[in-house]
Write an enzyme that holds these catalytic residues in place. Structure first.
Site, short mmCIF file in Angstrom:
data_model
loop_
_atom_site.label_atom_id
_atom_site.label_comp_id
_atom_site.label_asym_id
_atom_site.label_seq_id
_atom_site.Cartn_x
_atom_site.Cartn_y
_atom_site.Cartn_z
N THR A 40 -6.82 9.03 -5.72
CA THR A 40 -6.59 9.19 -4.28
C THR A 40 -5.79 10.46 -3.99
OG1 THR A 40 -6.61 6.79 -4.06
CG2 THR A 40 -5.69 8.02 -2.23
N GLU A 80 0.83 -1.21 0.00
CA GLU A 80 0.00 0.00 0.00
C GLU A 80 0.86 1.26 0.00
OE1 GLU A 80 -3.08 -0.85 -0.93
OE2 GLU A 80 -4.16 -0.02 0.78
#
Lengths: 371, 371
Positions: free
Chosen positions: A241, A187
């Protein structure tokens, strides 16, 4: 009791994990009853594969959950990514090769097959390192069930499915917290150092990320006798994002901080008490993040309004969006709410959207088959 | 489920309340099993007194609890204020007279006997109005067990004891939420519009204040089989609420907000799960309020350090201070921790201090006798 620490040192793994009892039937993971973390050194013990091929699944996840911004997430069943992993003599020992990426939508084309640049690959390599795999090569194929950049934890699902597949093919030596660490490494490279998708993807249910250094995760058990359905409405709209993160305020007033903190507390209480009305109310009550992000998603305010008018207990943006998430305790009612939300995305945002009604996933990433 | 709304309209009261089962033995309060609030109009029904004299007690409260700043509090047993209330033909019908204020320390001398300027008086008048008392006069005497400005909810304890005494002398018609509203009116005039002392003072246990408009309170049940002791160390030092409030930042960084919110969530989870280690850790983890207030209380940082070194699970400032609060699961151990904290107040802050070890109060304000 329900907290576990993790010292992120390669080759050293915590040998127990604080899963609550609803996960104790997850037989493919090592889940001791003790919540204390003992340190065991795996550096010099290279496990042998116990399967030649495994297939794993990881559920989608909804992070943030309104006032739980950046520290709370949960898993939703019936939608996610699959990884098929094989012991492959053609692959250099200790290495991994991504042979195939398939899936609907944009996912397959956009993702790199270089394992160093692929979220499944990075997590798989991290787990191989933790297990000290030097003698076996692996090939991995990834089947994306989640669109990229949708706010449903697409990268975390790939990482979780890969992490669990590698662990399981070698006999499931690592506890879930190590797999979360491996996924977190992925991530960090792909979408930022945050565990609120990867932790519930691996552990299932609701997970609160209490701290990163050391990593401490608190599973929040939603009562098994209660139903919780998520209405996930994904519009045809790109909400990267990074852009959604740039929209956030850097400073927050004390009154907003107190409000959001109290809603975060209420959200946690509602999950543990199985209070769907309270859960929906807290989910909808964010005054800090949602007000900044919703205007960047055409029609979002109208979609939320439509969901609540149609009877949803609460509604907010899933992750960094653009998916809208509403909650309800009945699947059929969820479908009706989804229709209204889809209509609102078109009517107020001129966006096509699709609705899904999915249950809370209480298990997390798991093996689905093995040979 | 565990939420109750309150529309603060005079003469209209919610007739039920979301107490959790640990309070169901509180027979002097009307506690229906339903959590839904029905509205009943009491405007035209003046109840008659069922006793000629009652004596009530309200426990001290610890508000804030670190990251629960301004929305979380709990009650501690064995220390608090007493109110004796009599039907008094000498007092004008519909009015109340404060005949006596006693107690150790500074409390008795500093408080006004004018009921309009006394926290017990204001709350008592508010309850009399809610009950529409026009035909009976009351005299009240207040016995302070709590010092003023100590951070132990002194004003709330007086208000809670008075509110419950008035309600009970007339047969306990009002639900607890109305009594919280009455106490809140008192708090607003005396120490600011906040319910995180008055709500646990009346309801007992831990209470999360979810919103004020309408008033919504969430009782958080700490498991009955678990022990929770508070080590309360009160130094000889004045820390006026206003000064402590002025020390607060007006703006907060996003990272601090996320941290404190996650700790608030962890705190709530720890209470509901009976996880004392997690509770203590979250209690100690405030990065927003405690760092600003602790330097204003001589020795506080050293006191916290001493508490943790002596084995406390956590430590922070109680309310707006100057009392320091530490938590532990054993009374004897609590005494040892208290001694170390008292030593640290002297050694690091040159302040005399006294320590008390008190249990979580799970009941809240109650009658102790009646005639």
């Amino acid at each position: 009791m329900a907290i576990c620490h993790h010292q992120p040192q390669f080759g050293i793994s915590s040998s127990s994990f604080p899963f609550t009892t609803n996960l104790s039937n997850k037989s493919h993971l090592h889940l001791p009853s003790s919540f204390r973390c003992n340190i065991s050194i795996t550096r010099n013990l290279e496990p042998e594969p116990v399967y030649t091929c495994v297939k794993s699944f990881s559920p989608a996840t909804v992070a943030n959950l309104g006032p739980g911004f950046d520290f709370l997430g949960c898993a939703v069943d019936g939608i996610g990514d699959y990884v098929t992993l094989k012991v492959d003599p053609q692959v250099h020992p200790g290495e991994i090769s991504i042979t195939d990426i398939s899936g609907t939508g944009n996912s397959a084309k956009k993702l790199s097959k270089n394992p160093m640049w692929n979220c499944a690959g990075i997590a798989a390599i991290s787990v191989m390192k933790m297990l000290n795999i030097r003698s076996v090569g692996l090939s991995l194929s990834l089947e994306k069930g989640l669109p990229l950049g949708s706010g449903l934890g697409s990268s975390a699902a790939s990482a979780a499915a890969a992490a669990i597949a590698v662990n399981e093919i070698f006999g499931g030596k690592l506890p879930a917290l190590d797999l979360v660490m491996a996924g977190l490494e992925s991530e960090a490279k792909v979408s930022g150092y945050h565990a609120d998708n990867i932790a519930p993807a691996i552990m299932g249910g609701f997970v609160l990320v209490r701290s990163y250094d050391p990593l401490e995760l608190i599973p929040l058990k939603f009562p098994v006798e209660k139903n919780l359905w998520f209405v996930l409405v994904n519009p045809e709209f790109e909400a990267p994002t990074k852009k959604m993160r740039a929209a956030l305020p850097t400073e927050i007033t004390m009154s907003h901080h107190i409000w959001n903190s109290s809603q975060a507390g209420a959200l946690v209480a509602a999950v543990l008490q199985g209070d769907l009305i309270g859960f929906g109310k807290a989910l909808s009550a964010d005054k800090i993040v949602e007000p900044r992000r919703a205007p960047l998603i055409p029609g979002m305010d109208g979609v939320k309004k439509a969901a609540l008018e149609a009877g949803a207990y609460g509604c907010t943006i899933s992750g960094a969006g653009p998916t809208a998430v509403a909650v309800i305790d009945d699947e059929e009612k969820g479908r009706e709410i989804g229709e209204k939300m889809v209509e609102a995305f078109m009517g107020e945002g001129n966006l096509k959207a699709v609705a899904m009604v999915k249950k809370l996933d209480r298990v997390g990433a798991r093996l689905v088959s093995h040979n």
